[in-house]
Design a protein around this motif. Structure first.
Motif, short mmCIF file in Angstrom:
data_model
loop_
_atom_site.label_atom_id
_atom_site.label_comp_id
_atom_site.label_asym_id
_atom_site.label_seq_id
_atom_site.Cartn_x
_atom_site.Cartn_y
_atom_site.Cartn_z
N GLU A 134 -5.26 -4.36 2.75
CA GLU A 134 -4.87 -5.48 1.91
C GLU A 134 -3.53 -5.27 1.24
O GLU A 134 -2.79 -6.24 1.00
CB GLU A 134 -5.95 -5.72 0.84
CG GLU A 134 -7.25 -6.26 1.40
CD GLU A 134 -8.30 -6.41 0.32
OE1 GLU A 134 -9.24 -7.18 0.53
OE2 GLU A 134 -8.18 -5.74 -0.73
N LEU A 135 -3.19 -4.03 0.90
CA LEU A 135 -1.94 -3.79 0.18
C LEU A 135 -0.73 -4.06 1.05
O LEU A 135 0.23 -4.70 0.63
CB LEU A 135 -1.92 -2.35 -0.34
CG LEU A 135 -2.86 -2.06 -1.50
CD1 LEU A 135 -2.83 -0.60 -1.88
CD2 LEU A 135 -2.50 -2.91 -2.71
N LYS A 136 -0.74 -3.54 2.28
CA LYS A 136 0.37 -3.74 3.22
C LYS A 136 1.70 -3.31 2.60
O LYS A 136 2.70 -4.03 2.64
CB LYS A 136 0.45 -5.20 3.67
CG LYS A 136 -0.76 -5.65 4.46
CD LYS A 136 -0.64 -7.10 4.90
CE LYS A 136 -1.86 -7.54 5.68
NZ LYS A 136 -1.77 -8.97 6.09
N MET A 137 1.71 -2.12 2.01
CA MET A 137 2.94 -1.60 1.41
C MET A 137 3.59 -0.60 2.36
O MET A 137 2.93 0.00 3.20
CB MET A 137 2.63 -0.93 0.07
CG MET A 137 2.14 -1.90 -0.98
SD MET A 137 1.88 -1.08 -2.56
CE MET A 137 1.46 -2.50 -3.57
N LEU A 212 8.47 7.85 -4.84
CA LEU A 212 7.09 7.58 -4.45
C LEU A 212 6.96 6.18 -3.87
O LEU A 212 7.77 5.30 -4.16
CB LEU A 212 6.14 7.73 -5.64
CG LEU A 212 6.09 9.08 -6.36
CD1 LEU A 212 5.20 9.00 -7.57
CD2 LEU A 212 5.63 10.18 -5.41
N ALA A 213 5.94 6.00 -3.05
CA ALA A 213 5.61 4.69 -2.49
C ALA A 213 4.09 4.59 -2.44
O ALA A 213 3.42 5.47 -1.90
CB ALA A 213 6.20 4.52 -1.10
N GLU A 214 3.56 3.50 -2.98
CA GLU A 214 2.10 3.35 -3.02
C GLU A 214 1.58 2.98 -1.63
O GLU A 214 2.13 2.10 -0.95
CB GLU A 214 1.71 2.28 -4.03
CG GLU A 214 0.21 2.18 -4.24
CD GLU A 214 -0.18 1.19 -5.31
OE1 GLU A 214 -1.38 1.00 -5.54
OE2 GLU A 214 0.75 0.61 -5.91
N ILE A 215 0.51 3.64 -1.24
CA ILE A 215 -0.06 3.40 0.09
C ILE A 215 -1.53 2.99 0.00
O ILE A 215 -2.11 2.58 1.01
CB ILE A 215 0.07 4.65 0.98
CG1 ILE A 215 -0.59 5.86 0.31
CG2 ILE A 215 1.51 4.94 1.29
CD1 ILE A 215 -0.54 7.11 1.14
N GLY A 216 -2.14 3.07 -1.18
CA GLY A 216 -3.52 2.63 -1.33
C GLY A 216 -4.51 3.68 -0.87
O GLY A 216 -4.14 4.71 -0.31
#
Length: 330
Positions: A134-137, A212-216
């Motif tokens: 759902e995040l699709k980051m 940083l990068a959020e990946i869920g």
């Protein structure tokens, strides 16, 4: 037939150059030989769910399995069974920690974290669930790599938060030299306390400078109770700010009903205080209720009376002026 000279046996020299290799030591017992073990932290987490969770909760459980290489899966548990059965499952699976999802009415999700078999165990209400799909980051991490656990300083301010921190560390922390893990760190788990809840986030480490990068996945844990035993026992702590989802939905219905009742009361009050007769906008409204000829005669009589009164007033004013002129002239 003459025999040749017999071969001499080479005697061992004093310096031991031709000495035979030493034989291994003989073990008198049936115990296997000891091996050098690097994996010292034997943490195994049993991850399972009860029947009644929806598709989003199931995807959340699968995401946690992906980022926890030290887990062991288990089939769904029947809701008719008591929670103490999980301790037996952990014993059969050789697990000392348990993470269980409990679904209710296919819309409410609870999470249990337990230290098997001695305890303690914690029950959470899971809110604001967002899975990896759902995040699709933009971000990715190697499957099986070890995470860095980052905790809010507020975890050390209260004793029940310290218990939660220790459980999170033992359950979500991947043991060093685990056979299914990678020997490096490339993502961070953050546990933050806000609004009496624990907020979980998963970030990928992009570079050494701290990018940083959020990946869920991401979710919020609302603690309900802390029990002394594993999936039961005495309640050590209870959240005074906790409100069950059923009561919350009931409050929303009551507030919506109160809005309707207030609107109807305002409408009834307006009808009760409204004047029965409307205001007369023009003085000619009565002309449609009486005979027009009579009204015309009355208006003529009123006009004659007005004319007479005006003439009398003019005569009085003229007399007064004449008297004033005489006095001034005399």
């Amino acid at each position: 037939m003459a025999k040749g000279p017999k071969k001499r046996k080479h005697s061992e020299s004093q310096n031991g150059e031709n000495a035979p290799a030493p034989l291994p030591a003989v073990r008198n017992s049936d115990e296997p030989s000891q091996k050098k073990v690097k994996w010292q932290n034997k943490q195994r987490v049993l991850v399972l769910a009860t029947r009644g969770i929806n598709h989003r909760d199931r995807h959340l459980m699968e995401d946690l399995k992906k980022i926890m290489p030290h887990h062991k899966p288990e089939a769904k548990m029947e809701r008719s069974k008591t929670l103490s059965v999980v301790n037996e499952m952990c014993e059969m699976k050789n697990c000392n920690k348990a993470l269980m999802f409990e679904g209710r009415n296919k819309r409410d999700l609870y999470m249990w974290l337990s230290n098997v078999p001695t305890g303690p165990s914690v029950k959470f209400l899971v809110q604001n669930v967002y899975t990896m799909a759902e995040l699709k980051m933009t971000g990715n991490c190697l499957r099986g790599s070890r995470p860095i656990l980052s905790f809010d300083p507020a975890f050390m301010e209260k004793p029940h938060y310290a218990v939660l921190k220790e459980l999170f560390t033992q359950i979500f922390g991947v043991p060093n030299y685990h056979p299914k893990s990678q020997p490096f760190f490339d993502h961070v788990y953050t546990f933050t306390i806000l609004d009496n809840r624990v907020w979980f986030r998963n970030f990928q480490i992009l570079s050494e400078d701290g990018a940083l990068a959020e990946i869920g996945p991401r979710f919020v844990l609302n603690p309900v109770k802390i029990f002394s035993g594993s999936f039961g026992g005495a309640a050590l702590w209870e959240n005074p700010h906790y409100l069950s989802p059923a009561k919350y939905r009931r409050q929303l219905k009551i507030s919506a009903r109160d809005k309707y009742v207030d609107r109807m009361q305002q409408k009834a009050h307006m009808e009760a205080t409204r004047p029965k007769e409307s205001y007369k906008l023009t003085p000619l409204d009565d002309m449609f209720k009486k005979d027009p000829l009579k009204m015309a005669e009355e208006m003529e009589g009123e006009n004659e009376d007005v004319k007479e009164a005006v003439e009398e007033k003019q005569v009085r004013v003229a007399r007064k002026k004449g008297e004033e002129n005489k006095e001034s002239g005399g």
